[in-house]
Motif scaffolding. Structure first.
Motif, mmCIF file in Angstrom:
data_model
loop_
_atom_site.group_PDB
_atom_site.id
_atom_site.type_symbol
_atom_site.label_atom_id
_atom_site.label_comp_id
_atom_site.label_asym_id
_atom_site.label_seq_id
_atom_site.Cartn_x
_atom_site.Cartn_y
_atom_site.Cartn_z
ATOM 1 N N ILE A 313 1.010 -1.391 -0.156
ATOM 2 C CA ILE A 313 -0.101 -0.241 -0.380
ATOM 3 C C ILE A 313 0.518 1.650 0.342
ATOM 4 C CG2 ILE A 313 -2.242 -1.278 1.467
ATOM 5 C CD1 ILE A 313 -1.090 0.584 3.897
ATOM 6 N N TYR A 314 2.488 1.107 0.748
ATOM 7 C CA TYR A 314 2.904 2.082 0.364
ATOM 8 C C TYR A 314 4.498 1.793 -0.156
ATOM 9 C CZ TYR A 314 5.201 6.598 1.770
ATOM 10 O OH TYR A 314 6.592 7.510 2.124
ATOM 11 N N ASN A 315 5.144 2.918 -0.737
ATOM 12 C CA ASN A 315 6.999 2.616 -1.067
ATOM 13 C C ASN A 315 7.498 3.578 -0.907
ATOM 14 O OD1 ASN A 315 8.737 2.769 -3.944
ATOM 15 N ND2 ASN A 315 8.800 0.666 -3.070
ATOM 16 N N GLU A 316 8.725 3.428 -0.801
ATOM 17 C CA GLU A 316 9.472 4.704 -0.074
ATOM 18 C C GLU A 316 10.503 4.633 -1.133
ATOM 19 O OE1 GLU A 316 10.908 7.750 3.531
ATOM 20 O OE2 GLU A 316 9.268 6.904 3.089
ATOM 21 N N THR A 317 11.670 4.865 -1.628
ATOM 22 C CA THR A 317 12.812 4.509 -2.059
ATOM 23 C C THR A 317 13.670 6.007 -2.242
ATOM 24 O OG1 THR A 317 12.377 5.919 -4.663
ATOM 25 C CG2 THR A 317 12.048 2.832 -3.990
ATOM 26 N N ASP A 318 14.888 5.852 -1.887
ATOM 27 C CA ASP A 318 15.879 6.797 -1.818
ATOM 28 C C ASP A 318 16.864 6.406 -2.732
ATOM 29 O OD1 ASP A 318 16.466 8.855 0.441
ATOM 30 O OD2 ASP A 318 18.500 8.280 -0.157
ATOM 31 N N LYS A 319 17.699 7.706 -2.932
ATOM 32 C CA LYS A 319 19.034 7.632 -3.685
ATOM 33 C C LYS A 319 19.874 6.749 -2.951
ATOM 34 C CE LYS A 319 20.686 12.211 -2.502
ATOM 35 N NZ LYS A 319 21.027 13.181 -2.795
ATOM 36 N N ALA A 320 20.349 6.526 -1.379
ATOM 37 C CA ALA A 320 21.112 6.721 -0.370
ATOM 38 C C ALA A 320 20.055 5.007 0.055
ATOM 39 C CB ALA A 320 21.520 7.462 0.214
ATOM 40 N N TYR A 321 19.717 5.458 1.122
ATOM 41 C CA TYR A 321 18.893 4.830 2.139
ATOM 42 C C TYR A 321 17.781 5.279 2.398
ATOM 43 C CZ TYR A 321 22.184 7.013 5.438
ATOM 44 O OH TYR A 321 22.917 7.634 6.425
ATOM 45 N N VAL A 322 16.822 4.141 3.416
ATOM 46 C CA VAL A 322 15.610 4.291 3.578
ATOM 47 C C VAL A 322 16.320 4.310 5.100
ATOM 48 C CG1 VAL A 322 13.205 4.047 3.816
ATOM 49 C CG2 VAL A 322 14.252 4.186 1.518
ATOM 50 N N ASP A 323 15.949 4.520 6.197
ATOM 51 C CA ASP A 323 15.784 4.442 7.736
ATOM 52 C C ASP A 323 14.986 4.254 8.122
ATOM 53 O OD1 ASP A 323 18.420 5.570 8.242
ATOM 54 O OD2 ASP A 323 17.747 7.552 8.909
ATOM 55 N N VAL A 324 14.347 2.472 9.287
ATOM 56 C CA VAL A 324 13.467 1.526 10.011
ATOM 57 C C VAL A 324 13.186 2.569 11.230
ATOM 58 C CG1 VAL A 324 12.655 -0.601 10.692
ATOM 59 C CG2 VAL A 324 14.162 0.368 8.094
ATOM 60 N N THR A 325 12.353 2.986 11.569
ATOM 61 C CA THR A 325 11.692 3.596 12.496
ATOM 62 C C THR A 325 10.368 2.966 13.345
ATOM 63 O OG1 THR A 325 9.883 4.834 11.840
ATOM 64 C CG2 THR A 325 12.010 5.620 11.559
ATOM 65 N N ASP A 326 10.313 3.551 14.796
ATOM 66 C CA ASP A 326 9.504 2.406 15.016
ATOM 67 C C ASP A 326 8.178 3.785 15.608
ATOM 68 O OD1 ASP A 326 9.934 -0.390 16.095
ATOM 69 O OD2 ASP A 326 11.838 1.142 17.520
#
Length: 741
Positions: A313-326
């Motif tokens: 239902i949702y996608n996020e991309t980044d040229k470097a990296y995507v941080d995982v959070t809570d």
């Protein structure tokens, strides 16, 4: 006669005052707990929003208790449970409520495994009946109440079990768990360390299903460590540790139905990492975060357990990296709040339950650093941010419509909030460089302070006798960037005198050391060194956090390049100041900071006279997959990024004095890093000092270990950076001796 007596008292008082104002900090005081602060341990807000609980320890009886307090009065209402009243439990070290707060999970006899994981004996305490039930005779992991509190799920020897508290029966959910092969419901080493969680199973909202992650470590390479202990033969600890570019555990996701006993595998196609799972408010819908190996593509997937279908239902991309959070938070209708750096700074976003963006709630050239939650009653979100300066933290609330932002804390420094369950109150933990931890109660509506709960004024008064210099905050312009810096100068600082400079840094991606908060043990060490005549400075270089994504991610695929350039340039710039002796500049760090201090001494060999590296990474090829590849990709894809910036490949440049320190039982940054560095230095015919602490992990502590370690480092600094200070000290002692004669 009376005049002489009065004068005598005055002189005595002046001498006493001078002596009292010149007390010296010692390492024995620092590591003996002389400067320990008081706080509130295991603070929990109760569901009624009017009360909270705290874990208290009675030193006289060596017992622990969970005590309930009233927000409005701050008075203790009752002791919910005390170990003095429990048979077979001398004390407990943590507690968790069931969802309806009728029961408590008490942890005893806890043994650490790695950084976050624990084995322990656990008991369920029924508050009404005052009965105590042991969950298992064995030491288990992560016991968790079902939503209605009648069951407990836990992991024992890599398998999941469920205990029915009413019948006393226990059912085994998985059967294939094997050490160093298959793990059910508990993360492997690299997930625990780098994705920051241990429990890999979750109850749904009505307790009918349990979702869990299964780790197949069969093909993950093993790492072993010798433990020397005190027996005739050493023992060996073997565990799965995927180094950069190597095989990770194969992860899969399952949902267990407690009603029919069936286990369903969730089809996630090419999911490489599953860093988060969380049930939504719909008991049938599980949210899953899935990432690729490069960690620059994150999918949020909803799995319907009744229809057995999964949808991104949702996608996020980044040229470097995507941080995982809570920070993923579901509202009543399953719309959700999410934080992202996609506009260049970390902010809060609102999506509907289909993943369609409704609005960006917060915005600006500052970062949301902690998301506390949403109140349906006030329709407001509550968060911590850097809006009043990247070295500070303040608490705010804002309408979910993106309007009406309120600053709830007025004190400048670091504010951390614990909100009541209904967001009527919050307890604020505040400190800054001049104020040790202070806990106060506030109204969440406007931030008004109601009452002080805990302060550390006695510590503040005690420190007055040491005449400690202030930690000065500023910025320094390096390589086109205004970098945050703090500096501690000797109390009797003379701008016309030259002082040796000792620099501290960590410098890791997204980290921060220049922060306006009360310091820990290391700060007292720096104050001690300042009392001896050193200037101490710390600079947060490019790649560190809380100044936007571009500033943080500039080091992507080049760890140790830009950060080292900035530290060397900062040392050069500080060396131009009249009061800094440019010939006596040293640097130190621990872990990533040890990697950095090693590189700085080698690549900045005409700038730094000495360096201390504790538990350093010496080649990124030796470190784990998740962390290293997030910032570097794999060594197969980026060999130059790995090798050009690893100190092990620059030992031929060593000119200054180098102290290398490691614990032989370090499961995180393996002692292999130091051993390989030592061999490289030996083959380059370079002289250096080093120390190995037997069986000590990444923290290198236990007994007198820290005291001995800091004595060693202090002596090394004095020997190689403070030679002139020692000469001046001897001259002064001789001068005073002559005057005394």
């Amino acid at each position: 006669m009376k005049k002489y007596i009065i004068l005598s008292f005055l002189i005595t008082g002046i001498i006493t005052s001078v002596v009292a104002q010149d007390q010296k900090i010692t390492l024995e005081e620092i590591w003996g707990g002389a400067f320990r602060t008081q706080g509130m341990d295991v603070l929990r807000s109760l569901k009624n929003g009017k009360q909270y609980s705290v874990l208290n320890f009675d030193r006289s009886s060596r017992s622990t208790s969970v005590d309930k307090y009233d927000y409005e009065t701050l008075q203790k209402v009752e002791t919910i449970v005390s170990s003095k009243d429990l048979n077979g439990v001398d004390f407990f070290t943590s507690y968790e409520f069931s969802a309806d707060e009728s029961k408590l999970m008490l942890a005893t006899d806890v043994t650490p495994i790695f950084r976050r994981s624990r084995l322990g004996k656990y008991f369920v305490y029924d508050i009404k009946s005052k009965s105590l039930t042991q969950v298992s005779d064995n030491k288990i992991q992560e016991p968790t109440f079902s939503p209605n509190g009648d069951k407990v799920a836990y992991v024992y020897e890599n398998n999941i079990y469920v205990k029915d508290l009413n019948s006393g029966n226990t059912k085994q959910i998985t059967t294939d768990g094997v050490k160093n092969k298959i793990i059910n419901g508990i993360t492997d080493w690299v997930y625990e360390e780098e994705f920051s969680f241990v429990r890999a199973f979750e109850w749904n909202s009505n307790g009918t299903h349990i979702a869990f992650i299964r780790f197949d470590e069969t093909e993950v390479p093993e790492f072993s460590m010798d433990f020397y202990g005190n027996q005739l033969y050493q023992t060996q600890y073997v565990f799965k540790y995927p180094k950069a570019g190597e095989k990770n555990a194969d992860v899969s996701l399952f949902v267990y139905d407690l009603g029919n006993g069936n286990t369903e595998k969730v089809a996630l196609n090419d999911a490489y990492y599953i860093p988060r799972i969380k049930w939504t408010n719909d008991a049938n819908v599980l949210s899953i975060q899935v990432m690729n190996r490069h960690q620059n593509n994150l999918d949020l997937i909803f799995y319907d357990a009744s229809a057995k279908t999964a949808k991104t239902i949702y996608n996020e991309t980044d040229k470097a990296y995507v941080d995982v959070t809570d920070n993923l938070t579901f509202l009543n209708d399953n719309s959700f709040l999410w934080t992202s750096e996609k506009d260049g700074y970390n902010h809060i976003y609102l999506f509907d339950k289909t993943g369609k963006l409704i609005r960006q709630i917060t915005s600006g050239d500052w970062e949301v650093t902690n998301f506390y939650g949403f109140s349906p009653k006030t329709a407001r979100v509550y968060f911590q941010s850097t809006e009043n300066g990247s070295i500070n933290r303040a608490i705010y609330s804002m309408g979910i419509n993106g309007k009406g932002k309120k600053m709830l804390t007025k004190t400048v420094g670091t504010n951390n909030a614990t909100f009541s369950a209904d967001f009527t109150y919050f307890i604020n933990a505040f400190s800054n460089t001049d104020t040790p931890n202070r806990y106060t109660l506030h109204k969440a509506k406007d931030g008004k302070e109601i009452k002080e709960i805990v302060n550390n004024n006695s510590l503040k008064d005690k420190l007055k006798s040491y005449n400690l210099p202030q930690k000065e905050f500023s910025t320094i312009t390096i390589n086109g960037n205004d970098l945050n810096m703090w500096m501690i100068k000797p109390a009797n600082f003379d701008p016309n005198k030259e002082y040796p400079l000792f620099m501290f840094q960590y410098s890791g991606p997204g980290s921060q050391q220049v922060s306006n908060r009360w310091g820990g043990s290391n700060d007292y060490w720096y104050q001690m060194l300042a009392q001896q005549g050193y200037i101490i400075a710390c600079v947060d270089p490019r790649g560190t956090g809380f100044k936007g994504a571009d500033f943080k991610k500039v080091t992507y695929k080049e760890l140790g390049k830009y950060e080292v350039e900035d530290q060397i340039a900062a040392a050069q710039e500080l060396g131009k100041r009249a009061y800094v002796d440019a010939e006596r500049i040293g640097i130190w760090g621990w872990s990533y900071g040890g990697f950095m201090s090693s590189n700085c001494l080698l690549k900045g060999n005409d700038v730094f006279k000495m360096a201390i590296a504790v538990a350093p990474v010496t080649s990124w090829r030796f470190y784990d997959t998740v962390y290293t590849e997030r910032y570097m990709q794999t060594p197969q894809e980026n060999p130059s990024g790995y090798d050009e910036n690893s100190p092990i490949n620059h030992v031929d440049k060593l000119k200054g004095d180098y102290l290398l320190i490691h614990g032989s039982g370090d499961d995180n940054v393996h002692v292999q890093n130091t051993m390989r560095m030592v061999e490289a230095l030996v083959q380059a015919n370079k002289q250096f000092d080093w120390a190995i602490y037997p069986d000590k992990n990444h923290g290198i502590f236990g007994g007198n270990t820290r005291l001995q370690l800091y004595n060693k480092m202090t002596n090394f600094i004095n020997r190689h950076l403070g030679d002139k200070l020692q000469e001046e000290k001897k001259e002064l002692e001789l001068e005073n001796k002559v005057k005394g004669k």
